[in-house]
Enzyme design. Structure first.
Site, PDB file in Angstrom:
ATOM      1  N   LYS A 192     -20.415  12.441  11.909  1.00  9.76           N
ATOM      2  CA  LYS A 192     -19.201  13.138  11.462  1.00  9.76           C
ATOM      3  C   LYS A 192     -18.737  12.408  10.195  1.00  9.76           C
ATOM      4  O   LYS A 192     -17.614  11.893  10.108  1.00  9.76           O
ATOM      5  CB  LYS A 192     -18.155  13.100  12.592  1.00  9.76           C
ATOM      6  N   ASP A 224     -20.239  18.975  14.550  1.00  6.36           N
ATOM      7  CA  ASP A 224     -19.713  20.301  14.904  1.00  6.36           C
ATOM      8  C   ASP A 224     -20.752  21.383  14.585  1.00  6.36           C
ATOM      9  O   ASP A 224     -20.972  22.319  15.360  1.00  6.36           O
ATOM     10  CB  ASP A 224     -18.362  20.579  14.228  1.00  6.36           C
ATOM     11  N   ASP A 248     -23.810  12.037  24.244  1.00 12.36           N
ATOM     12  CA  ASP A 248     -23.397  12.386  25.603  1.00 12.36           C
ATOM     13  C   ASP A 248     -23.082  13.883  25.662  1.00 12.36           C
ATOM     14  O   ASP A 248     -23.566  14.621  26.540  1.00 12.36           O
ATOM     15  CB  ASP A 248     -22.136  11.557  25.924  1.00 12.36           C
ATOM     16  N   ASP A 252     -25.592  17.313  27.082  1.00 10.35           N
ATOM     17  CA  ASP A 252     -25.176  18.232  28.158  1.00 10.35           C
ATOM     18  C   ASP A 252     -25.310  19.682  27.690  1.00 10.35           C
ATOM     19  O   ASP A 252     -25.733  20.557  28.447  1.00 10.35           O
ATOM     20  CB  ASP A 252     -23.716  17.964  28.573  1.00 10.35           C
TER      21      ASP A 252
END
Ligand code: NAD
Length: 356
Positions: A192, A224, A248, A252
């Site tokens: 980022k 993003d 993390d 997922d």
């Protein structure tokens, strides 16, 4: 006959069920490939709190450090949700990672052809499948930074801090470049950098290291955008390298497009290759003790252990291809069955063992 000592951290919720499945698969594959495993259980998480009053007893840390490798189920559950931060079962995960120096987390996210229909993405998006290796930094960043409460502009506030040293970024980036070199030679570094100082150092360090890997194509992507690209066109990714928290969350997301979170294994590695292997999902308290959990993520974690910790390539591949066969033949646990007939945890394990 080769002998390996494996520490077992069954943990909480579905942990004991899925770890026992993986142990049975390891014993079966061991017979076939002349490998002997010894398994020693250690307490962790809520189970350890109940017996010893703490989530990560010293005996568990010592036992894991003395093992050739460690297999973990999952920790946590509503019973322990109201304990103070340091006493929560999840604290044990950070503790064992730090104690074993596990700074690398490898999280493969691959779409098995047999599971195309279980993938929530449109058929044309996953036409060519995808096979992504997420390399996540595991012992630094915001999960390990300074935190606390203080008086702020609007009264009491809580804070967490993200810090990354050049050394930490370089060592995880090196693992990612080496991994990409052995696969499709494409590395996407996710950060980022338009906002975070740690991300700017991350990006600069990755680019400096790229000079040593001219055969690997490297590109940057903002986190993003990466979250969006993973569902827009997952097949564009080969190897992804990213920080602890971004990894993390993105892994997922990647797990869900493989069909179920119950499918994804992971390997956490240190410099000396001593590793800890675990499914990426949690302890699933909603289905614990019902013999319905999908054991495949844990069984594939055991396959990763055979490959990375012990260099037992044939035994590892035998497990992966048995899983592939079972899925191709149409067997599904409840998470994958979408209302059609489902088989139990134990039955899925039996089917995989029969096809080794
Ligand atoms: P979770 O991954 O446990 O469950 C999310 C959903 O996925 C649930 O509906 C669950 O039933 C389902 N699911 C997960 N694994 C499955 C499997 N193998 N087969 C079938 N379905 C499966 O996440 P959560 O509900 O957010 O967390 C539950 C507990 O696990 C919490 O205490 C959390 O802190 C803990 N947790 C532990 C770890 C870990 O030990 N590494 C990781 C994440 C969450």
């Amino acid at each position: 006959m080769k002998t390996y000592k494996i520490g077992l951290l069954r943990g909480d919720g579905i942990g004991p069920e899925i770890v026992d499945s993986a142990v049975r698969v390891l014993q079966a594959v061991g017979k076939k490939y002349n490998i002997e495993f010894t398994f020693t259980p250690y307490l962790i998480g809520g189970a350890a709190i109940d017996v010893c009053g703490e989530p990560l007893p010293k005996a568990t840390v010592d036992g894991c450090l003395a093992s050739d490798s460690v297999l973990l189920g999952a920790v946590g559950g509503p019973k322990w949700d109201n304990l103070a931060g340091d006493m929560r079962p999840e604290k044990a995960l950070l503790g064992i990672r730090a104690a074993m120096g596990l700074f690398t987390n490898l999280r493969p996210a691959k779409l098995y052809p047999a599971l195309k229909d279980e993938c929530p993405l449109r058929a044309d998006i996953v036409e060519n499948g995808f096979d992504i290796m997420i390399v996540r930094e595991l012992t630094g960043g915001i999960y390990f930074g300074e935190r606390g409460y203080r008086e702020g502009k609007y009264g009491q506030e809580a804070y967490d801090t993200e810090a990354y040293s050049k050394m930490e970024i370089e060592r995880i980036a090196r693992v990612a470049f080496e991994t990409a070199r052995k696969r499709g030679k494409k590395l996407t570094s996710i950060d980022k950098a338009n906002v975070l100082e740690t991300s700017r150092l991350w990006r600069k360090t990755v680019h400096e290291l790229a000079a040593e890997y001219p055969d690997v194509e490297v590109c940057d992507m903002l986190v993003d955008n990466a979250a969006m690209q993973l569902v827009r066109n997952p097949s564009q990714f080969d190897v992804i390298v990213t920080s602890n928290m971004f990894g993390d969350i993105l892994s997922d997301e990647a797990s869900q497009i493989t069909g179920s979170i119950g499918m994804l294994p992971s390997a956490s590695l240190s410099d000396n290759k001593r590793g800890l292997y675990e499914p990426i999902h949690g302890s699933a308290p909603d289905i614990a003790g019902k013999n319905v959990a999908n054991p495949i993520a844990t069984i594939l974690s055991a396959a990763m252990m055979l490959l990375y910790a012990f260099d037992e390539k044939d035994a590892s591949e035998s497990i992966v291809s048995a899983v592939d066969k079972v899925l191709s033949e149409g067997y599904r646990t409840a998470d994958l069955a979408r209302g059609t007939a489902a088989i139990s945890t134990v039955e899925m394990t039996d089917k995989i063992i029969e096809r080794l």
